[in-house]
Design an enzyme around this catalytic site. Structure first.
Site, mmCIF file in Angstrom:
data_model
loop_
_atom_site.group_PDB
_atom_site.id
_atom_site.type_symbol
_atom_site.label_atom_id
_atom_site.label_comp_id
_atom_site.label_asym_id
_atom_site.label_seq_id
_atom_site.Cartn_x
_atom_site.Cartn_y
_atom_site.Cartn_z
ATOM 1 N N SER A 255 0.844 -1.192 0.000
ATOM 2 C CA SER A 255 0.000 0.000 0.000
ATOM 3 C C SER A 255 0.875 1.235 0.000
ATOM 4 C CB SER A 255 -0.917 -0.007 1.223
ATOM 5 O OG SER A 255 -0.120 0.226 2.366
ATOM 6 N N LYS A 256 0.211 2.372 -0.039
ATOM 7 C CA LYS A 256 0.922 3.647 -0.164
ATOM 8 C C LYS A 256 1.995 3.853 0.897
ATOM 9 C CE LYS A 256 -2.240 6.592 -2.697
ATOM 10 N NZ LYS A 256 -3.426 7.394 -2.608
#
Ligand code: GLU
Length: 482
Positions: A255-256
């Site tokens: 994820s980010k």
């Protein structure tokens, strides 16, 4: 049409940027079709109207274009199974949902939101209680005639098990008693993903459903729909999870917080689409009998097979991507490099500096295109530097020795007419012989003077060739004044 043709699709929901995991799904799906000369379809799944993000479809299309993942049918290019945007196919789904109602595999549900909320409050994990599953024909007619809002639900078998074989994960089995009567058609008249993709995969002739493993456990519900319609089930190819490395060494779903995870971000940070594609091809697939990990898209088409896809999660390694990127930059034809790096250059090079020479000096020395400005900044303007920089142990240079060498170097270089690397190099080599110092000492002093940096792309004479005579001499004079 070749009846044995492999048909795959990429079916993203336009909900934002292109996550690297989605791009990997598109790539694998494309490769599975293309390895066998099959067909690859792009379908936009936009029936979840609340999650739509404006411009997201363009991002998807642009990404496929930039990476060379071409589709045979889809938005813009069209095809015999269009339209390829689900919202434009709305009437089709209701027609198929009604077929399921008629055959007893689905039913109208008139439950109000209030009732469902209450149900959820009393039992948060219990799901729908099948209240409308056995309404009488009269009741249904009455509600429909009165315009009572409804959804259509799948009538799950209450006993037995449902199994299917996934090409990567093997046999997946679920007790039917665990399956919810999921919604197929929503009150807004749009189908759910759960229903729409089945109808479309069937109508579009999809033979291999390739997607992330998050769908592995819902697929029994989907195969029941195929069975209910009497359609042949497709092959399923679920892809391993993509993980990111956490600071503490553990891994979790990519994820980010692990870094740039969208294709667009990576491109804007100076990664080449070819390098990204090559790297993500290896995230879950292992080439057989191959000495190399470097593959163009065409080579991937030849090499890629489903049997090489692994079921264990793959960890996205930013360092490895960086390595791939630097290798791709290094091996690019110079003109392609020049075109790719141009949008990243923000420093203004003086007119008499030879841009091509500067760029060819740095091509093999950057890991991302965005590093260009750091590398070429000194060509644009000589940085402030201290005379301490002249110290060099290896060549036994001190600022005092530099003070002796520099006037001679200035004199020698001023006399050079053919301002080319080779000529400059011979001139300075001759000078060092005359002075009785190592040629490394002279080159060191000159390099510091013309660049103001201890580490540079290229040596003194290469830098001077790129800077041009006038600018090089001016910088050496400036060093003398120090
Ligand atoms: N629209 C779904 C998604 O973006 C597609 C899943 C599938 O490929 O079936 O996750």
């Amino acid at each position: 049409m070749n009846t044995n043709e492999i048909v795959t699709r990429f079916a993203p929901s336009p909900t934002g940027y292109m996550h690297i995991g989605n791009l990997r799904t598109a790539l694998y799906s494309y490769l599975i079709a293309k390895h066998d000369g099959g067909k690859f379809i792009l379908r936009i799944e936009d029936t979840d109207r609340e999650r739509l993000v404006e411009g997201a479809t363009d991002v998807i299309i642009k990404t496929l274009e930039m990476t060379g993942i071409g589709y045979d049918e889809g938005p813009i290019v069209g095809g015999e199974h269009g339209p390829y945007v689900q919202s434009e196919r709305k009437p089709i789904y209701m027609e198929y949902a009604k077929k399921l109602i008629d055959s007893g595999h689905a039913y109208y549900c008139f439950c109000t939101k209030e009732r469902l909320d209450k149900l959820h409050e009393s039992d948060a994990t219990g799901g729908y209680d099948r209240h409308c599953r056995d309404l009488s024909a009269e009741e249904i007619e009455k509600n429909l005639a009165a315009g009572v809002p409804f959804v259509i639900r799948q009538k799950m078998p209450l006993e037995g098990t449902t199994s299917y074989t996934d090409a990567v994960f093997g046999e997946i089995s679920t007790d039917n008693s665990e399956l919810q009567d999921q919604i197929l058609m929503k009150a807004d008249g749009y189908p759910t993903y759960n229903f729409a993709h089945i109808v479309d995969d069937y109508l579009m002739g999809v033979t291999h459903v390739v997607r992330g493993s998050e769908y592995l456990t819902s697929t029994p519900k989907y195969v029941l729909l195929y069975d209910a319609f009497g359609w042949e089930r497709p092959n399923y190819v679920h892809l391993p999870l993509l993980m990111g490395k956490n600071e503490d060494g553990s891994v979790s779903k990519l994820s980010k917080r692990h870094g740039a995870v969208s294709f667009q971000d990576l491109v804007s940070f100076g990664y080449l689409p070819e390098a990204i594609i090559n790297y993500i091809a290896l995230l879950g697939w292992c080439p057989k009998n191959s000495e190399t990990e470097f593959f163009t898209l065409d080579e991937l088409k030849d090499a890629f097979t489903i049997s090489g896809v692994s079921k264990s999660p793959s960890v996205f390694d930013f360092d490895k991507l960086l390595y791939f990127n630097s290798e791709y930059i290094r091996k690019m034809p110079f003109d392609a490099f020049k075109a790719a790096v141009a949008p990243f250059i923000t420093v203004a090079l003086p007119e008499n500096v030879c841009v091509d020479k500067v760029l060819s000096l740095v091509q093999g020395r950057i890991n991302t295109l965005a590093e260009i400005n750091d590398k070429i900044g000194f060509f644009a303007a000589l940085p402030e530097y201290s005379d301490e920089l002249f110290f060099n142990k290896k060549n036994k240079v001190t600022p005092e020795l530099a003070r002796e060498i520099m006037p001679k170097a200035l004199e020698c270089l001023t006399a050079v007419c053919d301002w080319k690397n080779d000529a400059l190099f011979s001139a300075l080599s001759e000078l060092s012989a005359t002075l009785g110092v190592k040629s490394g000492a002279v080159l060191w002093c000159v390099r510091i003077a013309v660049s103001g940096m201890s580490v540079t792309p290229g040596g003194a004479t290469e830098i001077m060739e790129a800077l041009g005579k006038e600018e090089s001499i001016a910088r050496i004079k400036a060093a003398l004044e120090k």
